[in-house]
Scaffold this motif. Sequence first.
Motif, PDB file in Angstrom:
ATOM      1  N   PRO A  85      -5.952  -3.813   2.290  1.00  0.00           N
ATOM      2  CA  PRO A  85      -4.813  -3.824   3.120  1.00  0.00           C
ATOM      3  C   PRO A  85      -3.382  -3.996   2.843  1.00  0.00           C
ATOM      4  O   PRO A  85      -3.196  -4.869   1.766  1.00  0.00           O
ATOM      5  CB  PRO A  85      -5.551  -4.718   4.293  1.00  0.00           C
ATOM      6  CG  PRO A  85      -6.607  -5.170   3.810  1.00  0.00           C
ATOM      7  CD  PRO A  85      -6.982  -4.819   2.468  1.00  0.00           C
ATOM      8  N   ASP A  86      -2.511  -3.581   3.225  1.00  0.00           N
ATOM      9  CA  ASP A  86      -1.101  -3.917   3.192  1.00  0.00           C
ATOM     10  C   ASP A  86      -0.855  -5.345   3.407  1.00  0.00           C
ATOM     11  O   ASP A  86      -1.216  -5.993   4.312  1.00  0.00           O
ATOM     12  CB  ASP A  86      -0.127  -3.109   3.959  1.00  0.00           C
ATOM     13  CG  ASP A  86       1.251  -3.016   3.491  1.00  0.00           C
ATOM     14  OD1 ASP A  86       1.401  -2.868   2.247  1.00  0.00           O
ATOM     15  OD2 ASP A  86       2.277  -3.210   4.308  1.00  0.00           O
ATOM     16  N   GLY A  87      -0.443  -5.993   2.499  1.00  0.00           N
ATOM     17  CA  GLY A  87       0.026  -7.634   2.391  1.00  0.00           C
ATOM     18  C   GLY A  87      -1.267  -8.309   1.895  1.00  0.00           C
ATOM     19  O   GLY A  87      -0.856  -9.615   2.209  1.00  0.00           O
ATOM     20  N   GLU A  88      -2.235  -7.708   1.521  1.00  0.00           N
ATOM     21  CA  GLU A  88      -3.359  -8.623   1.042  1.00  0.00           C
ATOM     22  C   GLU A  88      -2.993  -9.511  -0.102  1.00  0.00           C
ATOM     23  O   GLU A  88      -2.029  -8.843  -1.160  1.00  0.00           O
ATOM     24  CB  GLU A  88      -4.417  -7.563   0.661  1.00  0.00           C
ATOM     25  CG  GLU A  88      -5.488  -8.243  -0.126  1.00  0.00           C
ATOM     26  CD  GLU A  88      -6.630  -8.606   0.974  1.00  0.00           C
ATOM     27  OE1 GLU A  88      -6.197  -8.796   2.028  1.00  0.00           O
ATOM     28  OE2 GLU A  88      -7.644  -8.853   0.524  1.00  0.00           O
ATOM     29  N   MET A 110      -3.877   8.185  -4.881  1.00  0.00           N
ATOM     30  CA  MET A 110      -4.979   8.659  -5.304  1.00  0.00           C
ATOM     31  C   MET A 110      -5.006   9.596  -6.687  1.00  0.00           C
ATOM     32  O   MET A 110      -4.255  10.588  -6.381  1.00  0.00           O
ATOM     33  CB  MET A 110      -5.818   9.312  -4.258  1.00  0.00           C
ATOM     34  CG  MET A 110      -7.396   9.693  -4.566  1.00  0.00           C
ATOM     35  SD  MET A 110      -8.395   8.284  -4.612  1.00  0.00           S
ATOM     36  CE  MET A 110      -8.830   8.014  -2.926  1.00  0.00           C
ATOM     37  N   MET A 111      -5.662   9.186  -7.455  1.00  0.00           N
ATOM     38  CA  MET A 111      -5.475  10.224  -8.796  1.00  0.00           C
ATOM     39  C   MET A 111      -6.689  11.172  -8.759  1.00  0.00           C
ATOM     40  O   MET A 111      -7.511  11.015  -7.776  1.00  0.00           O
ATOM     41  CB  MET A 111      -6.150   9.233  -9.953  1.00  0.00           C
ATOM     42  CG  MET A 111      -4.712   8.010 -10.246  1.00  0.00           C
ATOM     43  SD  MET A 111      -5.093   6.885 -11.445  1.00  0.00           S
ATOM     44  CE  MET A 111      -5.178   8.189 -12.826  1.00  0.00           C
ATOM     45  N   ASP A 112      -6.461  12.096  -9.784  1.00  0.00           N
ATOM     46  CA  ASP A 112      -7.478  13.126  -9.555  1.00  0.00           C
ATOM     47  C   ASP A 112      -8.868  12.641 -10.221  1.00  0.00           C
ATOM     48  O   ASP A 112      -9.787  13.568  -9.278  1.00  0.00           O
ATOM     49  CB  ASP A 112      -6.999  14.274 -10.488  1.00  0.00           C
ATOM     50  CG  ASP A 112      -5.727  14.826 -10.251  1.00  0.00           C
ATOM     51  OD1 ASP A 112      -5.320  14.739  -9.085  1.00  0.00           O
ATOM     52  OD2 ASP A 112      -4.941  15.351 -11.215  1.00  0.00           O
ATOM     53  N   ASN A 113      -8.888  11.744 -10.651  1.00  0.00           N
ATOM     54  CA  ASN A 113     -10.511  11.213 -11.093  1.00  0.00           C
ATOM     55  C   ASN A 113     -11.050  10.229  -9.882  1.00  0.00           C
ATOM     56  O   ASN A 113     -12.165  10.088 -10.077  1.00  0.00           O
ATOM     57  CB  ASN A 113     -10.395  10.519 -12.272  1.00  0.00           C
ATOM     58  CG  ASN A 113      -9.565   9.445 -12.418  1.00  0.00           C
ATOM     59  OD1 ASN A 113      -9.054   8.934 -11.244  1.00  0.00           O
ATOM     60  ND2 ASN A 113      -9.194   8.707 -13.317  1.00  0.00           N
ATOM     61  N   GLY A 114     -10.427  10.409  -8.773  1.00  0.00           N
ATOM     62  CA  GLY A 114     -11.013   9.548  -7.664  1.00  0.00           C
ATOM     63  C   GLY A 114     -10.671   8.311  -7.677  1.00  0.00           C
ATOM     64  O   GLY A 114     -10.934   7.444  -6.766  1.00  0.00           O
ATOM     65  N   GLU A 115      -9.870   7.708  -8.812  1.00  0.00           N
ATOM     66  CA  GLU A 115      -9.354   6.135  -8.910  1.00  0.00           C
ATOM     67  C   GLU A 115      -8.037   6.211  -7.878  1.00  0.00           C
ATOM     68  O   GLU A 115      -7.446   7.231  -7.917  1.00  0.00           O
ATOM     69  CB  GLU A 115      -9.333   5.853 -10.208  1.00  0.00           C
ATOM     70  CG  GLU A 115     -10.545   5.392 -11.059  1.00  0.00           C
ATOM     71  CD  GLU A 115     -10.507   4.764 -12.372  1.00  0.00           C
ATOM     72  OE1 GLU A 115     -11.097   4.059 -12.742  1.00  0.00           O
ATOM     73  OE2 GLU A 115      -9.366   5.120 -12.894  1.00  0.00           O
ATOM     74  N   LYS A 116      -7.805   5.112  -7.447  1.00  0.00           N
ATOM     75  CA  LYS A 116      -6.630   4.468  -7.069  1.00  0.00           C
ATOM     76  C   LYS A 116      -5.578   4.073  -7.972  1.00  0.00           C
ATOM     77  O   LYS A 116      -6.059   3.185  -8.859  1.00  0.00           O
ATOM     78  CB  LYS A 116      -6.743   3.789  -5.741  1.00  0.00           C
ATOM     79  CG  LYS A 116      -7.228   4.473  -4.608  1.00  0.00           C
ATOM     80  CD  LYS A 116      -7.396   3.601  -3.420  1.00  0.00           C
ATOM     81  CE  LYS A 116      -7.897   4.201  -2.134  1.00  0.00           C
ATOM     82  NZ  LYS A 116      -8.573   3.443  -1.156  1.00  0.00           N
ATOM     83  N   GLU A 117      -4.272   4.236  -7.950  1.00  0.00           N
ATOM     84  CA  GLU A 117      -3.270   3.681  -8.883  1.00  0.00           C
ATOM     85  C   GLU A 117      -2.107   2.901  -8.134  1.00  0.00           C
ATOM     86  O   GLU A 117      -1.823   3.567  -6.896  1.00  0.00           O
ATOM     87  CB  GLU A 117      -2.902   4.667  -9.878  1.00  0.00           C
ATOM     88  CG  GLU A 117      -1.849   3.759 -10.919  1.00  0.00           C
ATOM     89  CD  GLU A 117      -1.711   4.827 -12.017  1.00  0.00           C
ATOM     90  OE1 GLU A 117      -2.333   5.291 -12.914  1.00  0.00           O
ATOM     91  OE2 GLU A 117      -0.352   5.143 -12.022  1.00  0.00           O
ATOM     92  N   ASN A 118      -1.804   1.883  -8.548  1.00  0.00           N
ATOM     93  CA  ASN A 118      -0.602   1.367  -7.929  1.00  0.00           C
ATOM     94  C   ASN A 118       0.250   0.536  -8.713  1.00  0.00           C
ATOM     95  O   ASN A 118       0.008   0.247  -9.831  1.00  0.00           O
ATOM     96  CB  ASN A 118      -0.681   0.292  -6.744  1.00  0.00           C
ATOM     97  CG  ASN A 118       0.037   0.127  -5.705  1.00  0.00           C
ATOM     98  OD1 ASN A 118       1.541   0.586  -5.842  1.00  0.00           O
ATOM     99  ND2 ASN A 118      -0.375  -0.297  -4.377  1.00  0.00           N
ATOM    100  N   SER A 161       0.872  -1.369   0.039  1.00  0.00           N
ATOM    101  CA  SER A 161       0.081  -0.096   0.006  1.00  0.00           C
ATOM    102  C   SER A 161       0.743   1.275  -0.127  1.00  0.00           C
ATOM    103  O   SER A 161       0.337   2.403  -0.288  1.00  0.00           O
ATOM    104  CB  SER A 161      -0.993  -0.083   1.331  1.00  0.00           C
ATOM    105  OG  SER A 161      -0.209   0.041   2.293  1.00  0.00           O
ATOM    106  N   SER A 162       2.132   1.306   0.369  1.00  0.00           N
ATOM    107  CA  SER A 162       2.784   2.302   0.316  1.00  0.00           C
ATOM    108  C   SER A 162       3.135   3.001  -1.014  1.00  0.00           C
ATOM    109  O   SER A 162       3.561   4.341  -1.217  1.00  0.00           O
ATOM    110  CB  SER A 162       4.245   2.022   1.039  1.00  0.00           C
ATOM    111  OG  SER A 162       5.035   1.012   0.027  1.00  0.00           O
TER     112      SER A 162
END
Lengths: 148, 488
Positions: free
Chosen positions: B351-354, B315-323, B310-311
């Motif tokens: 969660p981290d480690g998921e 969060m992107m401007d359009n409300g989506e998350k990216e990793n 998770s580190s």
Amino acid sequence: MICLRYAHNKAVAEDMLQEGLISVFKDLRQFDPGKAAFSAWSNKVMVNAALQHLRKWKKLSFDQQLEDYENQLVNNDDVMGSLGTKELMKFVQRLPDGYRVVFNLYVIEGYKHKEIAAILSISESTSKTQLLKAKKMLRNQLETVLEY
Amino acid sequence: MADNLESYFKKHLSDDSPSADNWNVPSDKVWENVLPVIQKKRGLFIPWRYFYLMGGLILAALLLMLLWPASLPEIQPANQDLQTKIEETAVSPPENTQTVIREDSEEFIAEKDNSISQKISTDRKGEMAENEASIPENTVAAGTSDKTAVRQKAKVKQIDYTGGAVYINNSNEGLAHFSEDDERENGQLTALSFRPADSIIFEEPVFLPNSGVAVKASLPETETARGKEPFDNKGKIGMGAFFAPTLTSTFLKGELNTGLMEAGNMFLYAGNWGFELKYHISNRFTLVAGIEKSEIKSWSKSLVDFGYDSSTEYMMDNGEKENTSAVPMPTPFGEIATEITYRFPGEQEIPDGEIMQSVLETHQEIRYFSIPLGIEFNIIRFSRFNWFAETGVRYNRALKDATQFTSRILHNGDEMQVVAEEMTSHPAYTENYLNFYIGTGVNYQFSKSFQISGSARYFGSITNVNLQDNMSTYVHGFSLKIGISYLF
């Protein structure tokens, strides 16, 4: 739905579905409308494709101990509310492959233990044991959710 | 009898109707993958029956080529007319006389001499001596032009005919052929050829001067006679080039400790070519060695779990998350490190480690410098055709590799949108590996020096091309090899 029941997640289910659809098209000439409805025939082809996929990717194991999987029981936010089809499907998908296959063949598809034994090349007693263990595990999951 | 639990699950799980959130509806990718297959547009997949069909066609073509010359009645019709004509006017020939070629048939003689290329090529003294020694007593020697004198060995009966060529075989065993040039060169009579009498053709009845003898019958076609005498390649060395269109596929033995991998019977095309040397140990056995550019290609699909970090999520401007996650992926040629960037709804908390899942589909190829070493065995020898079986081993040294892949990321079975994927390391395959080949084919020899060949081969691995966890990767394939070689 058939593939979702036999797979442990949606991605694998889609692979099964893909192989099943190809089998349906390939074997279409074998379909005899006089013997069965198309839906019943195609369901059977799909089940066979799912079993074949499980055999190909990972040998079905029927000697796993339930204790090995009990620690996989997790509390999931998804099942806090009313238990719908999606949640029950997740319970089934969490079963070990062997348990899941026997459970599906017996409970949903309606095969007898003798037939399951022939399909999976196992003994009737193994089929019965696998079903019992599957049901025990499902019951535990249900209880866990209800206690929560 | 079904208990409550069974009934409960059966009731819910037998319902095939699509849910409101589409969790039980397959993605479009399924149809995208199925359609090309059912429309038969996946050109790379070669079902086995097509191999059998191709093999049958090749075999039929080869048989046709082998049988075709024998079925051509080129000489017989003319000969039958000739036979009738001769029989009407013939004078009885002396006993044992079979063949005469006319005085003015220099071109004809020359043409036939050329067609009987191998025996005429025996200009080596040892063979000539051998030929001379084996000339039967009743054989007549003759020249091929006006400049060529008709000569006679001590034990050969002579026909007094000095105007040109005379060929007679009284013995029915052979014909010696002498020339003035050779006599001049060697200071003695030298045989240029020694060939069966039935290899001579004449086109109309001929009378022998000074003998009143007419030849009664024609003799078989030269090519037919030559069928009994294949080219003598013993001791010769051939040098040539070849092209070998090949279909290769990988297969796996064992299991990965983590993850799953599949490599189906997906045969992919590779254009191999090379140069080879052939040493004809005898007319039956030939040693073959060479250098070759070869390729193996592979398709695979792997499924692995990895822990969510998770580190690196934002969060992107359009409300989506990216990793972006580093995902080690097994392939038939070894593990490759990938970095996959994906997006998911902003409200989704991972969660981290998921445990996440990744599905990777790869197309890979490795190019090799190969050294084949094998042996050919001539099963059946015709005048120009040889049907042979071949087998050998091939050492392969990897030169370069290429990998193309597509990936999918899943969390609890839900697919995320992959927006970028990058391979950060190359597969660590075995740089050296051995394989074997076995096959069959035909040679066609145009002349004593030129030969073309075609063969169908099966390749299989002797050593694996990669070992990861408990799983080994092997390669097999089929090729059609077409080559040309010069013999000297």
